[in-house]
Write a protein that holds these residues in place. Structure first.
Motif, PDB file in Angstrom:
ATOM      1  N   LYS A   6       0.970  -1.117  -0.123  1.00 56.87           N
ATOM      2  CA  LYS A   6      -0.085   0.008   0.084  1.00 56.87           C
ATOM      3  C   LYS A   6       0.975   1.194  -0.027  1.00 56.87           C
ATOM      4  O   LYS A   6       1.545   1.587   0.990  1.00 56.87           O
ATOM      5  N   ILE A   7       1.054   2.061  -1.121  1.00 59.65           N
ATOM      6  CA  ILE A   7       1.834   2.931  -1.171  1.00 59.65           C
ATOM      7  C   ILE A   7       1.053   4.360  -0.852  1.00 59.65           C
ATOM      8  O   ILE A   7      -0.144   4.650  -1.177  1.00 59.65           O
ATOM      9  N   SER A   8       1.345   4.975   0.148  1.00 59.73           N
ATOM     10  CA  SER A   8       0.770   6.279   0.957  1.00 59.73           C
ATOM     11  C   SER A   8       1.806   7.432   0.654  1.00 59.73           C
ATOM     12  O   SER A   8       2.852   7.494   0.696  1.00 59.73           O
ATOM     13  N   LEU A   9       1.110   8.541   0.242  1.00 59.51           N
ATOM     14  CA  LEU A   9       1.554   9.895   0.000  1.00 59.51           C
ATOM     15  C   LEU A   9       1.054  10.685   1.135  1.00 59.51           C
ATOM     16  O   LEU A   9      -0.338  10.945   1.030  1.00 59.51           O
ATOM     17  N   SER A  10       1.918  11.551   1.727  1.00 53.45           N
ATOM     18  CA  SER A  10       1.450  12.322   2.774  1.00 53.45           C
ATOM     19  C   SER A  10       2.123  13.569   2.661  1.00 53.45           C
ATOM     20  O   SER A  10       3.207  13.364   2.267  1.00 53.45           O
ATOM     21  N   GLY A  11       1.756  14.618   3.449  1.00 46.36           N
ATOM     22  CA  GLY A  11       2.360  15.893   3.556  1.00 46.36           C
ATOM     23  C   GLY A  11       1.563  17.180   3.687  1.00 46.36           C
ATOM     24  O   GLY A  11       0.314  16.696   4.156  1.00 46.36           O
ATOM     25  N   ILE A  12       1.959  18.307   3.563  1.00 47.28           N
ATOM     26  CA  ILE A  12       1.119  19.482   3.555  1.00 47.28           C
ATOM     27  C   ILE A  12       0.206  19.525   2.609  1.00 47.28           C
ATOM     28  O   ILE A  12       0.593  19.544   1.328  1.00 47.28           O
ATOM     29  N   ASP A  13      -1.039  19.605   2.715  1.00 47.44           N
ATOM     30  CA  ASP A  13      -2.052  19.788   1.545  1.00 47.44           C
ATOM     31  C   ASP A  13      -2.703  20.695   1.396  1.00 47.44           C
ATOM     32  O   ASP A  13      -3.709  20.888   0.645  1.00 47.44           O
ATOM     33  N   HIS A  14      -2.422  21.722   2.286  1.00 48.45           N
ATOM     34  CA  HIS A  14      -3.155  23.200   2.110  1.00 48.45           C
ATOM     35  C   HIS A  14      -2.389  24.270   2.779  1.00 48.45           C
ATOM     36  O   HIS A  14      -1.972  24.035   4.037  1.00 48.45           O
ATOM     37  N   PHE A  15      -2.063  25.237   1.780  1.00 49.90           N
ATOM     38  CA  PHE A  15      -1.120  26.104   2.388  1.00 49.90           C
ATOM     39  C   PHE A  15      -1.361  27.515   1.438  1.00 49.90           C
ATOM     40  O   PHE A  15      -1.909  27.632   0.432  1.00 49.90           O
ATOM     41  N   ALA A  16      -0.659  28.621   1.773  1.00 50.93           N
ATOM     42  CA  ALA A  16      -0.900  29.888   0.966  1.00 50.93           C
ATOM     43  C   ALA A  16       0.300  30.458   1.055  1.00 50.93           C
ATOM     44  O   ALA A  16       1.231  30.559   1.863  1.00 50.93           O
ATOM     45  N   ARG A  17       0.488  31.294   0.024  1.00 48.30           N
ATOM     46  CA  ARG A  17       1.934  32.099  -0.458  1.00 48.30           C
ATOM     47  C   ARG A  17       1.442  33.461  -0.950  1.00 48.30           C
ATOM     48  O   ARG A  17       0.426  33.580  -1.475  1.00 48.30           O
ATOM     49  N   GLY A  18       2.465  34.273  -0.943  1.00 47.12           N
ATOM     50  CA  GLY A  18       1.861  35.861  -1.419  1.00 47.12           C
ATOM     51  C   GLY A  18       2.281  35.620  -2.785  1.00 47.12           C
ATOM     52  O   GLY A  18       2.844  34.787  -3.494  1.00 47.12           O
ATOM     53  N   ALA A  19       1.574  36.595  -3.279  1.00 47.33           N
ATOM     54  CA  ALA A  19       1.594  36.568  -4.919  1.00 47.33           C
ATOM     55  C   ALA A  19       2.812  36.918  -5.597  1.00 47.33           C
ATOM     56  O   ALA A  19       3.346  36.363  -6.681  1.00 47.33           O
ATOM     57  N   ALA A  20       3.729  37.669  -4.836  1.00 42.60           N
ATOM     58  CA  ALA A  20       5.115  37.887  -5.172  1.00 42.60           C
ATOM     59  C   ALA A  20       5.802  36.640  -5.444  1.00 42.60           C
ATOM     60  O   ALA A  20       6.874  36.325  -6.248  1.00 42.60           O
TER      61      ALA A  20
END
Length: 951
Positions: free
Chosen positions: A623-637
């Motif tokens: 069973k191959i599982s991918l995990s990590g940060i799934d939601h974040f925000a960055r500035g337009a620049a």
């Protein structure tokens, strides 16, 4: 005397003068019969003694009866222990009888012989002068009574017979009878009491089979047999007869299991650890054997890695320049979508051509004119077909004409390569068609074909073996033309009529073209070599006495030797090995063919073939599982920068297998000693390779004018991986470790250099192993764009500031994850009207910005609820954002009404609540803000506003 007296006188005188002159007389021999349970003997002739001294029986004078001379007084028997006595029945007549003194037993003595003698009564009253007769011989036979039953001589009988034969007599049962007579002591018949058995017994006790016996049907028969004597007495006890069925002595290999289970990942498994050869005692001078492992139904002839053909070429050491013409369908490679396949899960990616299907290879995949030298390789399964040409690969004119520039096709079980030379200055004949006549082309089995082309030489490899063409035809080079060409698979394109012809019927896989370099033999052997096969570790003591040879893919081996014992040891060391981490499950049939030579060729045995199979068990599926940060925000620049935004900064790839383990658990009660066995599910992390990871855009496709997915190609090439991208995403291919794939995926960046209308973007990541046999979960990532204020608006506001100077030290507000300006100085001296206008405009801007953030915060809260309560991992980065204090806050403290202050305070508190929701580290910011409020007073809260100096 008177006359009467005279008459009597002579008689009286006679009486007085009578003497015993004669001996009694009897017969010389007597024969008698007596029955066991009777005491009277029947004699022949009857026992009668005669005596001449006896008066006439019919004398007129009664005085005769008064005398005893001539009477028989008795019989005397002479002999030892004679169980008989003789008795006189009538003395006067001499009649007598012989009778038994004791009960006779015929079984002890059935005949008696003795002598008998008669004697008379003698003379006078005292019986003097008694006379004896001569001695007569008496033979008496004792007649039998059927008092005994038959008894078998043995308590049980056993016999062994060979199956498939009918016997005249398998064994003989025998019973005896203790009766003495022939009639009652003879066994007249035998009978099998057990019903429905294929045996019979005759009157002499011979048991035979009534039909041919089969060892596979019955190993042993148990029969109950009884006997009858001629007096119809049945045996007192029946007897048990056991008949064992022995298999026909067929010379064959014995002592091995027909089913052999192989568990993936366990290395080599001995196939015949206890095998021996049954020769039926026939002396043998030499022996040969071949062991075949049938794997034709697995994948392309055996179990191989099911990676893409391009990846397999790399693993085998082929250099760059290889083009895969039959790739697995994907978003970036889609020209094979319409072809039926076997799904490419447990076996390789195989494409079927049914005689009506063909595909066009897009332009640019293969160069129009192949650079010499070049290589064509393909896996093909083809059976006997029609007499028409069946095209595998064809490059022909796209329009106007029907010229074939080069093609590979099958015709009448021949493999033909057409290679027309391009226009040259010389118009001489040149080799154009190369023909190979091969059985492999039409045997309906998978074979690997590699053509190394270095004009005018062409070398063909079939399953790693070299074949030379049997026919080469020549033709003129093509005429010069500006017509473009079309590359097709499964048929040939006719540009003049705009249709396909010469359709192929069969299966193809791994069709590759490699331009500029020939494939070397090492790579060819690597591509064909199976991951499963037979192996043998020869013991040192027999290594020199037995010759062992393997075929190229180790699916068969042959042995030859002259010593059976050494030969058997080698057979016992033959093993099966599958080196794949996740082998294809299923049956692999085994066949052993053996030939022997004997001293006497006329009676030499023939060893039958032995068969079995290896059952490769289903491997534990990872069973191959991918995990990590799934939601974040960055500035337009950051999106607009040359680096872009990293999509998977903390991605982790983990593979696990789940298996059941038996665990012994003690019973709850101490009195119970027996433990109970429970099955526990255990998850175990394993390491294996990946061959594909695909990043896909969720929603609108990428607009190449202002956005893209990028990765460092140098890092990709350093790990021997390849990358392809399109407007729907990016695909990374190549067989490599999960750790290397992690590192590469960490480098994927998203860039967008026009972010004005962009608020968020969503992406999906899926990785797989073994050409899609094992697929990971879909890891989705959402990235939000933080828009900053325009700096020109702030400058305009500053131009209309009041003309008086009021320096204010602004409070420093720390928002986690943001780079904020700590202070902002303003030195102006405004008029009263200007101050009021500025205050109103500032307040309006503040309310608009606050409303926008509240709407976005509500939207983000909904998204978090949908993500099952995951922790908010939004990381705001608004390095260009600045928060300043209203420069007129002192003025408003002095002049604003109490109601306006309360109203602004409520609005400010609402804004702080939204900050709590939208900031990932709002707790710390709230604490710092609380400390400032304690120092400067709660009236400062409503005086904060956004500094839009950079908007």
């Amino acid at each position: 005397f008177s006359s009467k007296n005279k008459l009597l006188f002579p008689v009286f005188f006679f009486f007085s003068l009578k003497v015993n002159k004669h001996k009694p007389w009897i017969e010389t021999t007597y024969h008698g019969i007596v029955t066991e349970n009777d005491d009277k003997v029947l004699l022949d002739p009857p026992l009668i003694a005669l005596d001449k001294d006896a008066p006439l029986r019919y004398a007129e004078s009664f005085e005769v009866t008064l005398t005893k001379e001539g009477e028989i007084c008795g019989f005397r028997i002479h002999g030892q222990n004679v169980p008989f006595e003789a008795v006189v029945l009538d003395k006067s007549t001499g009649e007598g009888v012989i009778r038994t003194k004791d009960k006779l037993d015929c079984e002890l003595q059935k005949e008696h012989t003795f002598t008998i003698q008669a004697y008379d009564c003698g003379e006078g009253p005292d019986g003097s002068n008694m006379k004896k007769s001569h001695k007569a011989t008496v033979h008496i036979q004792v007649n039998d009574v059927n008092e005994y039953s038959p008894v078998f001589k043995e308590k049980s009988y056993k016999a062994t017979v060979i199956e498939g034969k009918k016997y005249d007599s398998i064994l003989k049962v025998e019973a005896v009878d203790a009766d003495c007579s022939f009639q009652f002591s003879q066994i007249c018949s035998y009978e099998i009491v057990t019903p429905d058995v294929p045996f019979s017994v005759d009157k002499d006790g011979n048991i035979k089979n009534t039909e041919k016996l089969n060892y596979s049907k019955e190993h042993m028969y148990k029969l109950t047999v009884t006997a009858y004597d001629c007096g119809k007495n049945r045996a007192s006890e029946d007897v048990l007869v056991k008949i064992s069925i022995k298999p026909t002595c067929k010379p064959s290999w014995q002592g091995f299991n027909k089913r052999i289970e192989y568990e993936p990942g366990t290395g080599s498994l001995a196939l015949f650890p206890s095998m021996h050869l049954e020769t039926c005692e026939e002396p043998i001078t030499s022996i040969q054997a071949s062991i075949m492992l049938e794997t034709n139904h697995i994948g392309k002839g055996c179990d191989r890695d099911t990676y893409s053909e391009k990846s397999l070429h790399k693993l085998c050491g082929a250099s760059a320049g290889t083009v895969e013409l039959l790739p697995a369908p994907s978003n970036s490679v889609n020209w094979t979508v319409g072809l039926p396949t076997d799904n490419g899960h447990d076996s390789d990616q195989v494409f079927e051509f049914n005689g009506t299907q063909a595909i066009k290879v897009p332009e640019g995949v293969v160069s129009t004119t192949l650079k010499e030298p070049f290589t064509i390789s393909v896996w093909m399964r083809h059976g006997p077909g029609s007499r028409e040409k069946e095209t595998i690969l064809c490059n022909s004119d796209k329009t106007e004409m029907n010229r074939h520039h080069y093609s590979l096709y099958v015709h009448n079980c021949r493999l033909v390569l057409l290679l027309r030379q391009e226009p040259t200055e010389s118009e001489n004949y040149k080799p154009a068609e190369f023909h190979w006549k091969l059985d492999q082309v039409c045997d309906k089995e998978w074979h690997h074909y590699v053509l190394n082309i270095e004009f005018p030489a062409v070398t063909l490899f079939v399953d790693g073996a070299t074949f030379e063409p049997f026919l080469v035809t020549e033709d003129y080079p093509l005429h010069a033309s500006k017509i473009e060409t079309q590359l097709t698979i499964g048929a040939c394109w006719q540009g003049g009529s705009a249709r396909m012809t010469q359709y192929f019927r069969g299966n193809l896989a791994g069709l590759m073209i490699r331009s500029g370099k020939l494939e070397n033999k090492k790579v060819i052997d690597c591509l064909y070599t199976c991951k499963e096969g037979l192996d043998v570790q020869l013991p040192e003591e027999v290594a020199s006495s037995v010759k062992v040879e393997f075929n190229p893919n180790q699916s068969s081996l042959s042995l030859e030797g002259d010593d059976i014992e050494s030969f058997e040891k080698v057979m016992q060391h033959i093993s099966y090995l599958n080196s794949r981490q996740f082998p294809t499950p299923g049956i692999r049939h085994l066949r052993i063919s053996t030939t022997v030579k004997c001293f006497n060729e006329e009676t030499c045995i023939s060893v039958s073939d032995s068969e079995g199979y290896v059952m490769v068990l289903q491997p534990e599926e990872p069973k191959i599982s991918l995990s990590g940060i799934d939601h974040f925000a960055r500035g337009a620049a950051e999106f607009e920068s040359t680096e872009g935004v990293t999509l998977f900064p903390e991605l982790r790839i983990v593979s696990t297998i789940t298996r059941e383990v038996e665990v012994e658990a003690e019973a709850e009660a101490e009195a119970e000693d027996d433990p109970t066995v429970q099955e526990t599910v255990v998850s175990e992390e394993i390491m294996h390779n990946l061959d594909t990871c695909e990043v896909t855009v969720v929603g609108d496709e990428l607009n190449g004018d202002h956005e893209s997915l990028e990765v460092d190609l140098a890092q990709i090439q350093q790990r021997a991986l390849e990358m392809s991208s399109s407007n729907v995403g990016m695909v990374i291919t190549g067989v490599n470790t999960m750790a290397n794939y992690e590192q590469v995926l960490h480098l994927i960046r998203y860039r967008n250099w026009h972010t004005e209308a962009l608020f968020d973007r969503k992406f999906k990541l899926v990785c797989s192993e073994l050409n899609g046999r094992y697929i990971s979960n879909e890891f989705k990532v959402e990235v939000n764009v933080i828009h900053t204020a325009n700096p020109m608006d702030h400058a305009n506001n500053a131009m209309v500031q009041p003309q008086f100077i009021n320096q204010v030290q602004h409070a420093s507000v720390d928002l986690s994850g943001h780079n904020l300006a700590n202070t902002h100085q303003a030195s102006v001296v405004p008029s009263a009207a200007t101050v009021v206008i500025v205050v109103c405009v500032s307040f309006l801007v503040f309310m608009i910005i606050l409303g926008v953030f509240r709407i976005r915060a509500a939207h983000q809260r909904t998204m978090r609820d949908q993500e099952n309560g995951k922790e908010n991992e939004m990381d705001w980065d608004d390095s260009a954002l600045t928060i300043t204090v209203n420069p007129m806050e002192t003025y408003e403290d002095q002049h604003s009404s109490e109601e306006e202050g309360d109203e602004e305070e409520e609005e400010s508190e609402d804004g702080e609540e939204e900050d709590d929701i939208t900031s990932a580290e709002s707790d710390s910011s709230e604490d710092e803000g609380g400390e400032q409020e304690d120092q400067q007073g709660s009236s400062r809260q409503q005086q904060l506003e956004w500094d839009d100096s950079t908007y």
